[in-house]
Design an enzyme around this catalytic site. Structure first.
Site, PDB file in Angstrom:
ATOM      1  N   GLU A 246     -11.692   2.126  27.691  1.00  0.00           N
ATOM      2  CA  GLU A 246     -12.360   1.339  28.886  1.00  0.00           C
ATOM      3  C   GLU A 246     -11.546   1.246  29.800  1.00  0.00           C
ATOM      4  OE1 GLU A 246     -12.763  -1.516  31.105  1.00  0.00           O
ATOM      5  OE2 GLU A 246     -12.808  -2.810  29.924  1.00  0.00           O
ATOM      6  N   CYS A 280     -11.641  -5.594  36.019  1.00  0.00           N
ATOM      7  CA  CYS A 280     -11.814  -4.015  35.616  1.00  0.00           C
ATOM      8  C   CYS A 280     -12.934  -3.803  36.616  1.00  0.00           C
ATOM      9  CB  CYS A 280     -11.987  -3.616  34.259  1.00  0.00           C
ATOM     10  SG  CYS A 280     -12.436  -4.065  33.268  1.00  0.00           S
TER      11      CYS A 280
END
Length: 495
Positions: A246, A280
């Site tokens: 990720e 993020c």
């Protein structure tokens, strides 16, 4: 900072490093740099714990994970204080991170057996004499390499789901937040009678590389930059260790002409500035339809102007991160962008005040590269089609947000990313049943939800003959049997 401590006539002791409070630079703790031998030893211990944990079965694992959930609730304030000390984020932000973590742990514990337990599947007409079953046994030992921006919530998206699936975990926290990782691991130790079910190894990049290369690792779950993810994958390739990565994002928020502008502006400001922009799935780009651009921008300016570094948002994690923000602001302004909140002077040491810049060229680094700071770019577009085109033009594809009263789901379906919030922002991360992950430069694989549980297992298919039938998978098969089989397929599938 890394140091090697020696004494006269003695062998060197392992290197240590310091974790710092990013607000002040004060030393928060000193931790060992675990070398390759230490990492391999941890993985070996985890292998033994994994066998015990798997043999307990779903019900017994659930009881222990629910006890861990209660322990986390009881230790919430202590853990929040540890997060604040190593990240500098506001206390309530740390508390929110833990609240979401606890909810995810609860979901994983309650749903693991339903999702992963053995189940029968239809064998189909041609294989009607077979009983077909599917199960999802655990991988064994999972390595988790966590980030610094959400040092509990993000790695627990892998840790909780890997444990619920029956694995043991070796956790390498960020070198900026090792104390948080240790505190988290300690909360589980008593519940599993001190067994090394969840261990922490601390250190710098070399420690993470050693975890990737360690024999006995069934999978690595990594969260971090795209560049580091490529190095992680290269290290894992030595043993063909599968990876879940990720990475970063350049998430866009689209504001349609019929949007609730106040709600959209509030979401843009929170999504872009919360955690000092170090999220993020934070909002970095806003595309607002021309017809409502002036009103929307005014709402953003009014809200963003009230957010103060050192109060509502914390510091940058490191001087280098502040430098990235400064470079992006300078480039956006030099390329013709107009600052409506803050500017170059907003970057001052570890604290960066909010910056909102409008009319930024699409090839500016502030639009193309991940900023990971409290910088929000707001660009007007003629219509939603152009907004979608620009949102999808990025190499990243993590999350996105859409504000529209009538067309939210339709616009969301056109976006090339892993998650979308409609008339909200980052809401998908708080829903345990929804998978979380990206595409493109944002990585692959999923944490959270059913997909997140299956991510830490290996599907195992079993076909068992229930009664004999004439077989076509034998050298004794008859031509008449094959003729009948072909005729059946033509009758069933040829029309």
């Amino acid at each position: 900072m890394t140091t090697t401590v020696t004494s006269s006539g003695a062998h060197p002791t392992p290197a240590t490093f310091e974790s710092l409070d990013p607000r002040t630079g004060d030393v928060v703790g000193v931790h060992p740099v675990h070398d390759e031998a230490a990492v391999r030893a941890a993985v070996e211990r985890a292998g033994q714990a994994a066998r015990w944990w798997h043999e307990l079965g779903f019900a017994a694992r659930r009881r222990r994970l629910e006890a861990w959930r209660k322990a986390l609730v009881n230790r919430l304030e202590d853990l929040a204080a540890a997060i604040v000390a190593e990240t500098g984020k506001p206390l309530d932000d740390a508390r929110l991170e833990l609240v979401l973590t606890i909810d995810h742990l609860d979901w994983a514990a309650r749903n693991a057996e339903r999702v992963l337990g053995p189940r029968r599947v239809s064998p189909g007409l041609l294989m009607a004499n077979q009983a077909a079953t599917l199960a999802y046994p655990p991988l064994g030992v999972v390595g988790v390499i966590g980030p610094w921006n959400y040092p509990v919530f993000t790695p627990m998206g892998s840790i909780a789901y890997a444990l619920a699936a029956g694995n043991a975990v070796v956790f390498k926290p960020s070198e900026l937040t090792p104390g948080v990782g240790i505190a988290l691991v300690d909360t589980l130790s008593e519940i599993v009678d001190g067994r090394p079910l969840l261990q922490v190894v601390t250190g710098l990049a070399g420690t993470g590389a050693a975890l990737c290369r360690a024999p006995g690792i069934g999978k690595i779950a990594f969260t971090g930059s795209t560049a580091t993810a490529k190095r992680v994958m290269a290290a894992c390739a030595e043993n063909l260790t599968p990876v879940l990565v990720e990475c970063g994002g350049k998430d866009a928020l689209i504001v349609d002409a019929d949007a609730d502008l106040r709600a959209a502006a509030d979401a843009a400001v929170w999504g872009g500035l919360a955690n000092a922009g170090q999220t993020c799935v934070g909002v970095e780009r806003v595309y607002v339809v021309e017809a409502v651009a002036e009103r929307f921008t005014a709402e953003v300016v009014e809200r963003a102007s009230r957010v103060r570094a050192g109060a509502e948002i914390g510091p940058m994690a490191s001087p280098s991160q502040a430098g990235i923000v400064a470079r992006h602001v300078e480039d956006a302004l030099a390329r013709g962008g107009r600052a409506v909140v803050g500017g170059v002077g907003s970057v001052d040491g570890p604290f960066v005040d909010p910056v909102v810049i409008v009319d930024v060229p699409e090839d500016s680094v502030a639009v193309v590269e991940e900023t990971f700071g409290p910088l929000l770019v707001v660009n007007r577009v003629p219509d939603v089609d152009e907004a979608v085109r620009r949102a999808n033009a990025s190499g990243y594809g993590l999350g996105a947000a859409v504000f529209s009263k009538r067309r939210g789901p339709q616009i969301a379906a056109r976006l090339c990313c892993g998650m979308v919030a409609v008339n909200g922002v980052i809401s998908f991360a708080g829903i345990p049943a929804l998978p979380f992950g990206g595409v493109g430069d944002s990585g692959f694989g999923r944490i959270h939800g059913e997909d997140g549980l299956r991510e830490f297992t290996r599907p195992q298919a079993v076909a068992r003959r229930r009664f004999p039938l004439p077989s076509v998978t034998s050298f004794r098969r008859q031509g008449a049997l094959m003729k009948a089989l072909v005729g059946l397929v033509r009758l069933r599938h040829g029309r």
